[in-house]
Design a protein around this motif. Structure first.
Motif, mmCIF file in Angstrom:
data_model
loop_
_atom_site.group_PDB
_atom_site.id
_atom_site.type_symbol
_atom_site.label_atom_id
_atom_site.label_comp_id
_atom_site.label_asym_id
_atom_site.label_seq_id
_atom_site.Cartn_x
_atom_site.Cartn_y
_atom_site.Cartn_z
ATOM 1 N N TYR A 93 0.827 -1.211 0.000
ATOM 2 C CA TYR A 93 0.000 0.000 0.000
ATOM 3 C C TYR A 93 0.858 1.256 0.000
ATOM 4 C CZ TYR A 93 -4.491 -2.360 0.857
ATOM 5 O OH TYR A 93 -5.622 -3.119 0.739
ATOM 6 N N LEU A 94 1.941 1.213 0.780
ATOM 7 C CA LEU A 94 2.829 2.375 0.899
ATOM 8 C C LEU A 94 3.361 2.785 -0.472
ATOM 9 C CD1 LEU A 94 3.698 3.917 3.419
ATOM 10 C CD2 LEU A 94 5.718 2.469 3.568
ATOM 11 N N PHE A 95 3.492 1.817 -1.365
ATOM 12 C CA PHE A 95 4.013 2.092 -2.705
ATOM 13 C C PHE A 95 2.894 2.190 -3.751
ATOM 14 C CE2 PHE A 95 8.692 1.971 -2.632
ATOM 15 C CZ PHE A 95 8.887 1.675 -1.291
ATOM 16 N N GLY A 96 1.656 2.320 -3.292
ATOM 17 C CA GLY A 96 0.563 2.570 -4.228
ATOM 18 C C GLY A 96 0.001 1.359 -4.937
ATOM 19 N N PHE A 97 0.287 0.160 -4.423
ATOM 20 C CA PHE A 97 -0.278 -1.042 -5.046
ATOM 21 C C PHE A 97 -1.683 -1.283 -4.489
ATOM 22 C CE2 PHE A 97 4.051 -1.335 -6.116
ATOM 23 C CZ PHE A 97 4.170 -2.179 -7.201
ATOM 24 N N GLN A 98 -2.535 -1.840 -5.334
ATOM 25 C CA GLN A 98 -3.919 -2.104 -4.952
ATOM 26 C C GLN A 98 -4.185 -3.597 -4.997
ATOM 27 O OE1 GLN A 98 -5.723 0.393 -8.089
ATOM 28 N NE2 GLN A 98 -6.610 1.552 -6.391
ATOM 29 N N GLN A 99 -5.006 -4.046 -4.063
ATOM 30 C CA GLN A 99 -5.250 -5.478 -3.957
ATOM 31 C C GLN A 99 -6.378 -5.946 -4.887
ATOM 32 O OE1 GLN A 99 -6.116 -6.791 0.055
ATOM 33 N NE2 GLN A 99 -5.499 -8.884 -0.416
ATOM 34 N N ILE A 100 -6.189 -7.106 -5.487
ATOM 35 C CA ILE A 100 -7.300 -7.785 -6.164
ATOM 36 C C ILE A 100 -7.372 -9.226 -5.647
ATOM 37 C CG2 ILE A 100 -6.986 -6.427 -8.283
ATOM 38 C CD1 ILE A 100 -6.100 -9.175 -9.587
ATOM 39 N N GLU A 101 -8.490 -9.876 -5.881
ATOM 40 C CA GLU A 101 -8.593 -11.312 -5.646
ATOM 41 C C GLU A 101 -9.284 -11.951 -6.838
ATOM 42 O OE1 GLU A 101 -8.577 -11.730 -0.768
ATOM 43 O OE2 GLU A 101 -10.261 -12.532 -1.883
ATOM 44 N N ALA A 119 -6.874 1.405 -14.893
ATOM 45 C CA ALA A 119 -6.048 2.569 -15.210
ATOM 46 C C ALA A 119 -4.594 2.117 -15.212
ATOM 47 C CB ALA A 119 -6.266 3.667 -14.168
ATOM 48 N N PHE A 149 -0.938 -0.498 -14.110
ATOM 49 C CA PHE A 149 -1.729 -1.131 -13.077
ATOM 50 C C PHE A 149 -0.789 -1.753 -12.040
ATOM 51 C CE2 PHE A 149 -4.837 -4.818 -12.094
ATOM 52 C CZ PHE A 149 -5.412 -4.099 -11.050
ATOM 53 N N LYS A 150 -0.850 -1.188 -10.844
ATOM 54 C CA LYS A 150 -0.004 -1.695 -9.757
ATOM 55 C C LYS A 150 -0.890 -2.548 -8.861
ATOM 56 C CE LYS A 150 2.973 1.480 -8.170
ATOM 57 N NZ LYS A 150 3.538 2.767 -7.699
#
Lengths: 453, 453
Positions: free
Chosen positions: A33-41, A118, A121-122
């Motif tokens: 999160y600190l590096f701007g990544f977003q979670q998916i499942e 977008a 994608f991170k």
């Protein structure tokens, strides 16, 4: 019925193990999160058409396949049935399989959701995967992967940030590691230079043995693998490659002077190292290591691997840059770079080094002993206040023997016990016992909260 | 290959959905911890011998079965094969199945780990389960369950605390609910009183319709179900049961005066309600509801169900007390009480009422626009400071067009954007844009952190 058991290669996770695993996942997730990544499942089960053919023949065999519901014999001739061709009929009996890794489902996800994503994608993903591998020590049939990838960006700043993430994760854990880096293009350059593109793995394996078997034996092994004498001669500076990363790159520049790809790889490494140095470098060692050849067929640029310095164990994290993640699903040109943290091995490392913060493991901070109805009624009032203050706390539901209740407190490793007997009840106070120091004190509910916070 | 898809009844969770789901799971988990519950996890696959026969014939059919690895035809005669008995042969082809709920694996866990568990065992478990149900709106083949149970304690304080937990969870969500409570023993008492033990479900279903169809039609329905006139007569005060919980219990005491079990159930309800009242009651409505008959064959004491007040949707949480959780695995006498939160429905409720906290959904707080190498180098230095301060932040890895980078910021709903162009770089400052107010200000890195924190 017989004593129950669980399928081999799978595990139950008990509270203490879960708390430790959650600590690992939470720490990694925080950095993501600190590096701007977003979670998916993604779903546990994918269509077999999505999974088959993506992991080689061996991988196809290791997929757990899910039997179709209803009449799975439908449409099968007697002849087909009696052929007993297990592999072939599996595709008739089964349409779905369990996820084998997080990469293929991610590629499938990107293709299906391309319109809403977008780019770049991170994304990160922390989910179990399943492999019908032969179970053995440290290898499971169900295990978690923790992956972070950036897709849709060629910028080497992504590589820089992934190294920073690795550095930060292991700093948070308090584990000293060596971050090893290589570049597929350098290896391709070497292969091009000696005219032996298909021997790159043999070469890296041999080079890796220098410390153990010495130069002479390395050369002998290369010879045995069919590398011509002239090529071995050219490889000498690479085999003997030593010194700082800058020194290594300088040597490689000379050796690979004639190969465009090789020079490109060197340039990429230099760029990444320079940017990092301008940012103050990494706290953990970052080492250029030409023997790193993981996932060679898959990676096209940077390759990473992380080794723990104080524990004998395989790599605990790794990754790299790849081209064409989604091409197999009809969406060409999506490149990316990613890393994966090995939760099970990190678990072992933290256990061996005893690096779990104490409060990560003990959930309940305070336990009220139960002396009977009136005492429990008062205790539960205080308990509500304690919980309102955000303190994890509980009361023994049964007013059983004191010894039994204290045994429960010890088993749960509760750091504080609150004792409310007749006299405490009369005073409206609580006898608070610190289970570590043994210290006891008579306190008001407000003081209790203050002491524990 | 063809356009990829996912198996029907399964779902991908994209970043915003994941963030919302994590908010739900984290909120529930926090409350579980607050009350001293500990997390466990069990394998996704269990031996079919553990699962089969636990959910009725219908349940057995809904189990996802995993095909054995290797030659699954081994040991099968041609005759057996050609019988094409899908149900029977499934047990030959498959030894393992996917978890259908969290209760059976939990019972199996308790039996296998009985020696290491400190009872009463307060465990929670948040994991997916799989059912080969016909997919339809709001019903999935893979979905999460969130269960908390206390096993090994008969104390009604457990029921009290579970109600407090439900109350606290929905207070945290900001969702107004009605917590409905019933007791299996009261229903048994009613059945005993009218001599129609097997008609209890018919009776509760009919009573439940009072508001919709009126007393006359309820009585007609009871008659149609074969309840004798005399019994229907006795049931009148129960059908018409109204007023406060205390008034309802007073009426029931008279009606059930002759049944020991019924009176025991009333006593349990009274105890739970009294303890709660002495603790200041619940913030949400707590209602005694005799029509609650969920899992009637399973529950033996209290039964709970939670309804959202402001959204039309089925129950969003439920549970109760059961005896003999582990008897089927050879460990008799383990009773327990538990609740389960329906994550998918809670998700829908929070969506409809728009109750997600904004910062639960937006991961990245700050995005640095990338104007080129020198600017990015400076930005990344500030970025490290920002991250050291615990702020989730990122930089566009590519120095693409400003418009594209701002589109990325908007798509990710980043609340702050940092712009470092030539002039900012010269000053060592950052142009900070608040994306909500549009306000811009030139700040030092330290001021930047201050503004965003």
């Amino acid at each position: 019925m017989a004593k129950p058991s669980i399928p081999k290669g799978t595990r139950d996770f008990s509270p203490v193990e879960m708390a430790k695993r959650n600590y690992i996942f939470n720490t990694i997730r925080e950095v993501f999160y600190l590096f701007g990544f977003q979670q998916i499942e993604t779903p546990s089960m994918e269509n077999l058409s999505t999974l088959m053919g993506k992991y080689g023949d061996e991988g196809d065999k290791l997929l757990f396949k899910i039997q179709n519901s209803g009449d799975y014999f439908k449409g099968l001739t007697d002849e087909e049935l009696l052929s007993r061709n297990a592999a072939k009929l599996a595709s008739k009996f089964c349409e779905k399989g369990l996820r084998y890794d997080l990469t293929v489902p991610f590629a499938r996800y990107v293709v299906m959701h391309r319109e809403e994503i977008a780019f770049p994608f991170k994304r990160f993903q922390i989910q179990p995967v399943w492999r019908a591998d032969r179970p053995q020590k440290g290898r499971y049939r169900e295990f978690y992967q923790c992956d972070a990838d950036v897709v849709g960006s060629d910028s080497l700043l992504n590589e820089v940030e992934l190294i920073q993430m690795i550095d930060r994760v292991f700093r948070k854990f308090g584990v000293r590691v060596c971050i090893k880096m290589n570049n597929r293009k350098i290896l391709s350059g070497l292969a091009e230079m000696i005219g032996e593109a298909d021997k790159i793995v043999d070469i890296t394996v041999a080079i890796d043995k220098l410390d153990k078997i010495g130069l002479e034996n390395v050369n002998k092994e290369l010879e045995e693998k069919g590398i011509p004498a002239e090529a071995i001669e050219k490889l000498q500076p690479v085999i003997m490659l030593q010194g700082t990363n800058a020194e290594k790159l300088a040597t490689l520049k000379q050796v690979l002077a004639g190969t465009e790809t090789g020079l490109k790889g060197i340039e990429e490494c230099e760029y990444i190292l320079n940017v990092l140095e301008n940012l103050g470098g990494t706290q953990n060692e970052l080492e250029l290591d030409l023997t790193l050849a993981r996932g060679l067929n898959y990676y096209t640029g940077a390759i990473f691997e992380v080794k723990a310095l104080d524990v004998e164990i395989g790599s605990i994290s790794g990754g790299g840059r790849y081209d064409n993640l989604t091409g197999v699903f009809g969406m060409p040109g999506v490149s990316g770079v990613g890393i994966s943290f090995g939760a099970d091995r990190i678990y072992d490392v933290l256990n061996q080094l005893d690096l779990y913060p104490k409060d990560a493991v003990n959930a309940t901070r305070l336990l009220f002993v139960n002396f009977g109805e009136a005492e429990a009624a008062f205790s539960m009032k205080v308990l509500s206040q304690v919980r309102d203050a955000g303190i994890n706390a509980e009361i023994c539901p049964d007013s059983s023997k004191m010894k039994k209740q204290m045994a429960y407190a010890n088993a749960k490793q509760v750091p504080f016990v609150a004792i409310v007997g007749e006299s405490e009840l009369a005073e409206g106070k609580v006898n608070l016992k610190n289970m570590i120091t043994g210290e006891q004190s008579l306190v008001t509910p407000e003081e209790l909260i203050e002491k524990i916070k």
